[in-house]
Scaffold this motif. Structure first.
Motif, short mmCIF file in Angstrom:
data_model
loop_
_atom_site.label_atom_id
_atom_site.label_comp_id
_atom_site.label_asym_id
_atom_site.label_seq_id
_atom_site.Cartn_x
_atom_site.Cartn_y
_atom_site.Cartn_z
N ASN A 23 0.82 -1.11 -0.03
CA ASN A 23 0.18 -0.18 -0.03
C ASN A 23 0.79 1.38 0.16
OD1 ASN A 23 -1.19 2.43 1.39
ND2 ASN A 23 -2.94 0.96 1.17
N PRO A 25 0.75 4.76 1.10
CA PRO A 25 -0.07 5.70 1.86
C PRO A 25 -0.30 7.07 1.51
CG PRO A 25 2.15 5.08 3.12
CD PRO A 25 1.96 4.35 1.73
N LYS A 26 0.68 7.49 0.43
CA LYS A 26 0.29 8.69 0.10
C LYS A 26 -0.65 8.95 -1.07
CE LYS A 26 5.20 10.14 0.47
NZ LYS A 26 6.48 10.64 -0.20
N HIS A 28 -3.24 6.03 -1.53
CA HIS A 28 -4.08 4.87 -1.21
C HIS A 28 -4.58 5.06 0.31
CE1 HIS A 28 -1.52 2.41 -4.24
NE2 HIS A 28 -2.66 2.93 -4.95
N PRO A 29 -6.11 4.79 0.26
CA PRO A 29 -6.58 4.65 1.69
C PRO A 29 -6.00 3.56 2.52
CG PRO A 29 -8.26 4.13 0.07
CD PRO A 29 -6.95 4.48 -0.69
N PRO A 30 -5.89 3.86 3.89
CA PRO A 30 -5.37 2.83 4.78
C PRO A 30 -5.78 1.46 4.48
CG PRO A 30 -5.89 4.92 6.00
CD PRO A 30 -6.46 5.06 4.74
N GLY A 31 -6.92 1.02 4.42
CA GLY A 31 -7.53 -0.14 4.05
C GLY A 31 -7.40 -0.90 2.97
N ARG A 32 -6.68 -0.15 2.01
CA ARG A 32 -6.51 -0.66 0.46
C ARG A 32 -5.37 -1.47 0.55
NH1 ARG A 32 -6.69 2.27 -5.46
NH2 ARG A 32 -6.64 0.23 -6.57
N GLU A 33 -5.35 -2.67 -0.22
CA GLU A 33 -4.35 -3.47 -0.33
C GLU A 33 -4.04 -3.69 -1.80
OE1 GLU A 33 -4.84 -7.15 2.16
OE2 GLU A 33 -3.89 -5.92 3.79
#
Length: 62
Positions: A23, A25-26, A28-33
């Motif tokens: 992921n 983080p810059k 993608h949302p935190p829950g996205r893999e």
């Protein structure tokens, strides 16, 4: 019968046996893999590429 999953390494046509989960983080949302697939030969290089950037979450066996 389904086709085997192919390794994500550039130019590799081997069957993948690992899922490299990451992921950015810059963007993608935190829950996205996100998932790259890897053969045994490229598992470490793909994971290291992501890890040095702080993107690697884990490597799972397919």
């Amino acid at each position: 019968m389904s086709e085997p999953t192919i390794c994500s390494a550039k130019g590799c046509q081997e069957a993948a046996v690992y899922a490299v989960i990451w992921n950015n983080p810059k963007i993608h949302p935190p829950g996205r893999e996100k998932i790259w697939t890897a053969c045994a030969e490229h598992r470490r290089s793909l994971a290291d590429f992501l890890d040095v950037r702080g993107f690697l979450r884990r490597v799972d066996r397919l």
